[in-house]
Design a protein around this motif. Sequence first.
Motif, PDB file in Angstrom:
ATOM      1  N   TYR A  21       1.951   1.736  -3.448  1.00 21.67           N
ATOM      2  CA  TYR A  21       0.794   2.189  -4.205  1.00 21.67           C
ATOM      3  C   TYR A  21       0.588   3.694  -4.029  1.00 21.67           C
ATOM      4  N   ASN A  22       0.737   4.186  -2.806  1.00 17.09           N
ATOM      5  CA  ASN A  22       0.566   5.616  -2.553  1.00 17.09           C
ATOM      6  C   ASN A  22       1.641   6.439  -3.260  1.00 17.09           C
TER       7      ASN A  22
ATOM      8  N   TRP B 276      -6.974  -2.274  -8.514  1.00 15.96           N
ATOM      9  CA  TRP B 276      -5.965  -3.068  -7.814  1.00 15.96           C
ATOM     10  C   TRP B 276      -6.019  -2.824  -6.307  1.00 15.96           C
ATOM     11  N   ARG B 277      -6.249  -1.574  -5.915  1.00 14.07           N
ATOM     12  CA  ARG B 277      -6.347  -1.256  -4.486  1.00 14.07           C
ATOM     13  C   ARG B 277      -7.580  -1.903  -3.875  1.00 14.07           C
TER      14      ARG B 277
ATOM     15  N   ALA C  68      -4.168   3.201   4.002  1.00 16.00           N
ATOM     16  CA  ALA C  68      -5.420   3.321   3.253  1.00 16.00           C
ATOM     17  C   ALA C  68      -5.982   4.734   3.342  1.00 16.00           C
TER      18      ALA C  68
ATOM     19  N   THR D  86      -4.173   7.101   1.058  1.00 14.27           N
ATOM     20  CA  THR D  86      -4.661   7.040  -0.319  1.00 14.27           C
ATOM     21  C   THR D  86      -5.822   8.006  -0.527  1.00 14.27           C
TER      22      THR D  86
ATOM     23  N   LEU E 204       0.828  -1.213   0.000  1.00 13.17           N
ATOM     24  CA  LEU E 204       0.000   0.000   0.000  1.00 13.17           C
ATOM     25  C   LEU E 204       0.860   1.260   0.000  1.00 13.17           C
TER      26      LEU E 204
END
Length: 237
Positions: free
Chosen positions: A44-45, A72-73, A155, A158, A41
């Motif tokens: 991802y961010n 995807w997230r 999370a 994001t 994660l």
Amino acid sequence: MHNLPFWLILCLSFVLTIRPTYCFIMISTYIYIVHVLCHILAAYNKRLLAIEIHLIKSKIAVRLKLHELLIWRAELISLACKHMRQVYGVPMLLETSYVLSVLPSFPAFVLKMISLNIAFNIVFLEYCCTALIWVLPPLLILIQAMAANTINAEANETVKILAKIPHTGTGLDKMVDKFLMKNIRKKPILTAYGFFQLDRSALFKLLTAIITYIMILVQFTDIENSLKTKQIQTNKN
């Protein structure tokens, strides 16, 4: 213990050994998976931040890339929320219940010995060491498991990144707004089968519950001592 039959001693030894071994393996695997999810994660961010920087240059490419990242997230959060809860929810709930029921007994025992003016002899120290050997390992493992969970923070990060994306007047705005509307209510991701959240906030709640139980046990000990004192005085009279 010496009067017990051999088969019973063998069964008790097996049961008392298999529980901590199973808990150690289970929680260690849980901690490893949580660390992997947190790092994914976080990566991802970082990709979202790169997309936000290059948003103005190529809107169509960014929109397709952002759409793939959001899908995807969602799959990753589903893995953390549903599958992790199904596999580790009940074991973590049972381990937390075990720690919550066993841990207050040690300080309550020490306080009771002090209130009875029992000297700190070798037997007393042996009892204390035995109690610590049984109580501390599951407590430390449980604390490490809860402290390792930073998935909620990643999370929420994001959501903050997507909220800062400027409006472009394209379908990208609807996509981001739809995502933000779904994530307005911050639901806990990793839970003990829905009973409580498995993160650092649960450590404070666990500590509060343990202190409460200790205070209750101490009060019962004081009541028991006062009743014994009154009974001795009554017998003397």
